[in-house]
Design a protein around this motif. Structure first.
Motif, PDB file in Angstrom:
ATOM      1  N   ALA A 257       0.833  -1.204   0.000  1.00  0.00           N
ATOM      2  CA  ALA A 257       0.000   0.000   0.000  1.00  0.00           C
ATOM      3  C   ALA A 257       0.868   1.256   0.000  1.00  0.00           C
ATOM      4  O   ALA A 257       0.592   2.218  -0.734  1.00  0.00           O
ATOM      5  N   LEU A 258       1.912   1.251   0.802  1.00  0.00           N
ATOM      6  CA  LEU A 258       2.819   2.408   0.847  1.00  0.00           C
ATOM      7  C   LEU A 258       3.513   2.619  -0.490  1.00  0.00           C
ATOM      8  O   LEU A 258       3.621   3.748  -0.985  1.00  0.00           O
ATOM      9  N   GLU A 259       3.972   1.537  -1.090  1.00  0.00           N
ATOM     10  CA  GLU A 259       4.683   1.640  -2.361  1.00  0.00           C
ATOM     11  C   GLU A 259       3.747   2.058  -3.495  1.00  0.00           C
ATOM     12  O   GLU A 259       4.165   2.742  -4.434  1.00  0.00           O
ATOM     13  N   ALA A 260       2.470   1.682  -3.402  1.00  0.00           N
ATOM     14  CA  ALA A 260       1.503   2.047  -4.440  1.00  0.00           C
ATOM     15  C   ALA A 260       1.221   3.541  -4.443  1.00  0.00           C
ATOM     16  O   ALA A 260       0.821   4.108  -5.470  1.00  0.00           O
ATOM     17  N   MET A 261       1.436   4.200  -3.299  1.00  0.00           N
ATOM     18  CA  MET A 261       1.144   5.637  -3.188  1.00  0.00           C
ATOM     19  C   MET A 261       2.383   6.497  -3.328  1.00  0.00           C
ATOM     20  O   MET A 261       2.300   7.712  -3.211  1.00  0.00           O
ATOM     21  N   ASP A 262       3.534   5.867  -3.512  1.00  0.00           N
ATOM     22  CA  ASP A 262       4.781   6.623  -3.575  1.00  0.00           C
ATOM     23  C   ASP A 262       4.950   7.460  -2.311  1.00  0.00           C
ATOM     24  O   ASP A 262       5.387   8.613  -2.343  1.00  0.00           O
ATOM     25  N   ILE A 282      -7.648  -3.506   4.085  1.00  0.00           N
ATOM     26  CA  ILE A 282      -6.497  -2.606   3.988  1.00  0.00           C
ATOM     27  C   ILE A 282      -6.627  -1.857   2.665  1.00  0.00           C
ATOM     28  O   ILE A 282      -6.533  -2.456   1.589  1.00  0.00           O
ATOM     29  N   SER A 283      -6.878  -0.550   2.758  1.00  0.00           N
ATOM     30  CA  SER A 283      -7.141   0.276   1.574  1.00  0.00           C
ATOM     31  C   SER A 283      -6.075   1.347   1.427  1.00  0.00           C
ATOM     32  O   SER A 283      -5.539   1.847   2.420  1.00  0.00           O
ATOM     33  N   ASP A 284      -5.794   1.699   0.177  1.00  0.00           N
ATOM     34  CA  ASP A 284      -4.867   2.793  -0.082  1.00  0.00           C
ATOM     35  C   ASP A 284      -5.434   3.698  -1.175  1.00  0.00           C
ATOM     36  O   ASP A 284      -6.359   3.323  -1.884  1.00  0.00           O
ATOM     37  N   THR A 285      -4.877   4.875  -1.297  1.00  0.00           N
ATOM     38  CA  THR A 285      -5.301   5.831  -2.328  1.00  0.00           C
ATOM     39  C   THR A 285      -4.230   5.937  -3.410  1.00  0.00           C
ATOM     40  O   THR A 285      -3.964   7.016  -3.930  1.00  0.00           O
ATOM     41  N   GLY A 286      -3.632   4.793  -3.728  1.00  0.00           N
ATOM     42  CA  GLY A 286      -2.532   4.776  -4.676  1.00  0.00           C
ATOM     43  C   GLY A 286      -2.948   4.709  -6.121  1.00  0.00           C
ATOM     44  O   GLY A 286      -4.070   5.073  -6.502  1.00  0.00           O
ATOM     45  N   MET A 287      -2.058   4.187  -6.950  1.00  0.00           N
ATOM     46  CA  MET A 287      -2.244   4.206  -8.406  1.00  0.00           C
ATOM     47  C   MET A 287      -3.323   3.248  -8.887  1.00  0.00           C
ATOM     48  O   MET A 287      -3.861   3.410  -9.969  1.00  0.00           O
ATOM     49  N   LYS A 335      -7.254   5.779  -8.302  1.00  0.00           N
ATOM     50  CA  LYS A 335      -7.967   6.082  -7.061  1.00  0.00           C
ATOM     51  C   LYS A 335      -7.545   5.203  -5.886  1.00  0.00           C
ATOM     52  O   LYS A 335      -7.657   5.605  -4.745  1.00  0.00           O
ATOM     53  N   GLY A 336      -7.099   3.976  -6.169  1.00  0.00           N
ATOM     54  CA  GLY A 336      -6.628   3.152  -5.062  1.00  0.00           C
ATOM     55  C   GLY A 336      -7.121   1.724  -5.094  1.00  0.00           C
ATOM     56  O   GLY A 336      -7.857   1.313  -6.007  1.00  0.00           O
ATOM     57  N   THR A 337      -6.716   0.971  -4.071  1.00  0.00           N
ATOM     58  CA  THR A 337      -6.992  -0.462  -4.004  1.00  0.00           C
ATOM     59  C   THR A 337      -7.387  -0.853  -2.589  1.00  0.00           C
ATOM     60  O   THR A 337      -6.870  -0.299  -1.611  1.00  0.00           O
ATOM     61  N   THR A 338      -8.299  -1.821  -2.485  1.00  0.00           N
ATOM     62  CA  THR A 338      -8.710  -2.372  -1.189  1.00  0.00           C
ATOM     63  C   THR A 338      -8.560  -3.887  -1.215  1.00  0.00           C
ATOM     64  O   THR A 338      -9.104  -4.558  -2.093  1.00  0.00           O
ATOM     65  N   PHE A 339      -7.799  -4.419  -0.250  1.00  0.00           N
ATOM     66  CA  PHE A 339      -7.718  -5.858  -0.034  1.00  0.00           C
ATOM     67  C   PHE A 339      -8.640  -6.205   1.134  1.00  0.00           C
ATOM     68  O   PHE A 339      -8.452  -5.709   2.244  1.00  0.00           O
ATOM     69  N   HIS A 340      -9.630  -7.056   0.855  1.00  0.00           N
ATOM     70  CA  HIS A 340     -10.641  -7.416   1.848  1.00  0.00           C
ATOM     71  C   HIS A 340     -10.465  -8.897   2.203  1.00  0.00           C
ATOM     72  O   HIS A 340     -10.760  -9.775   1.399  1.00  0.00           O
ATOM     73  N   ILE A 341      -9.969  -9.155   3.408  1.00  0.00           N
ATOM     74  CA  ILE A 341      -9.757 -10.517   3.898  1.00  0.00           C
ATOM     75  C   ILE A 341     -10.932 -10.908   4.779  1.00  0.00           C
ATOM     76  O   ILE A 341     -11.327 -10.159   5.673  1.00  0.00           O
TER      77      ILE A 341
END
Length: 347
Positions: A257-262, A282-287, A335-341
């Motif tokens: 997630a951190l790497e996806a958002m630079d 775990i969601s991010d606002t990355g690429m 806009k980002g990605t969400t991993f839902h476990i």
């Protein structure tokens, strides 16, 4: 003694009304004339007034409208019977998978369609889980075999380089040695995730909220430009599993997630319990990840990063599936990605 029941005295309306399956009576225009009580729990609606007199396909996703109209016409005109799977929208917006049986229903010289429905969402998820497990096992076996074949010659080359360095040191030899070390470490990681059956870690009670909070602290130096939002609920819900595997899985997801958002953006981590399942998001606002690549996530050596190996996500998928869980990924480019476990509660 055999008990004989007079069928004329059976209250068939009571049988239908108390059926565990949802039952509707529909006319040619698709208008719902009757629904039983099970229909309310299926669609999460408060009363039959939300269903009766409404159009049948109003509750279906648009992709199923035309086919449903054609099937209804064939049932009423040609007396055909259909068993199909569709997706319906509940009152709270949830989309569920439903098995539908449509057959003719006769009442006072008129013909209607009887629509019997059963929620098969959990069954579909279980089928997907089995299918994903099969793919991971097959890929893991192939990857492990290749890794073993590659590891031996690389180890020999590294040994000869060490001898060469003692005789004639050169910067190029140092670079070759470093790159070989990186390659051997990658193979070591691959063997670790490709052979989950070799993990002899005992199963212990896990507090996911505590583990997530602990792992986040490892990235404190990366959170200057990244906003971290935690929503951790119901930590007392029991789960028995392999703690070290989950620690590594959460570490990989947060790192990705951190790497996806630079290193700029927002990460949101959620934990809650619903319907006897533990949910971790775990969601991010990355690429974001293109839709055509989502199905490949978890496959060794597939990565959306230029220098990635994909082994981190392989470990995540393997850990979740090994614990009879489900992992769903939603992503939108830009806009980002969400991993839902989702994991079955041990309580």
């Amino acid at each position: 003694m055999t008990l004989h029941i007079d069928s004329k005295k059976i209250d068939f309306h009571q049988l239908v009304e108390n059926s565990l399956n949802s039952i509707w009576i529909v006319n040619l225009e698709g208008e719902i004339l009757y629904c039983n009580r099970a229909s309310l729990s299926l669609l999460k609606l408060p009363s039959t007034n939300e269903i009766i007199s409404k159009c049948y396909w109003r509750f279906l996703l648009p992709d199923f409208h035309e086919e449903s109209k054609e099937r209804l016409k064939k049932v009423l005109e040609n007396k055909e019977i259909f068993r199909v799977e569709v997706q319906m929208v509940c009152g709270d917006g949830e989309i569920i998978d439903v098995e539908v049986i449509t057959n003719p229903f006769y009442l006072e010289n008129q013909i209607f369609a009887q629509v019997t429905m059963q929620n098969i969402t959990q069954r579909k998820l279980a089928e997907k889980l089995l299918n994903d497990n099969g793919k991971l096992v097959a890929v893991g076996q192939i990857a492990a075999g290749i890794a073993h074949e590659v590891k031996n010659p690389l180890t020999s080359v590294k040994g000869f380089l060490q001898l060469l360095k003692e005789v004639n040191s050169h910067p190029y030899i140092d670079i070759m040695d470093t790159e070989l070390t990186n390659a051997l470490n990658t193979i070591k990681d691959l063997l670790q995730v490709a052979k989950p059956d070799l993990h002899h870690e005992p199963a212990v009670p896990i507090d996911f909220c505590k583990e997530l909070d602990s792992i986040i602290s490892l990235f404190q130096d990366r959170f200057y430009d990244v906003e971290i939002e935690l929503d951790l609920k119901e930590s007392v819900t029991a789960f028995i599993g392999k703690r070290n595997l989950f620690q590594k899985a959460f570490f990989n997801l947060i790192k990705n997630a951190l790497e996806a958002m630079d290193n700029k953006g927002k990460i949101r981590i959620e934990h809650f319990v619903k319907d006897e399942w533990i949910h971790i998001k775990i969601s991010d606002t990355g690429m974001g990840i293109p839709e055509e690549k989502l199905q490949l996530l978890g496959t060794p050596f597939f990565s959306s990063k230029v220098d990635g190996t994909g082994l981190g996500l392989t470990q995540v998928y393997t850990t979740v599936h090994e614990h009879h869980g489900i992992i769903v990924v939603q992503s939108e480019v830009g806009k980002g990605t969400t991993f839902h476990i989702q994991l079955p509660s041990s309580s």
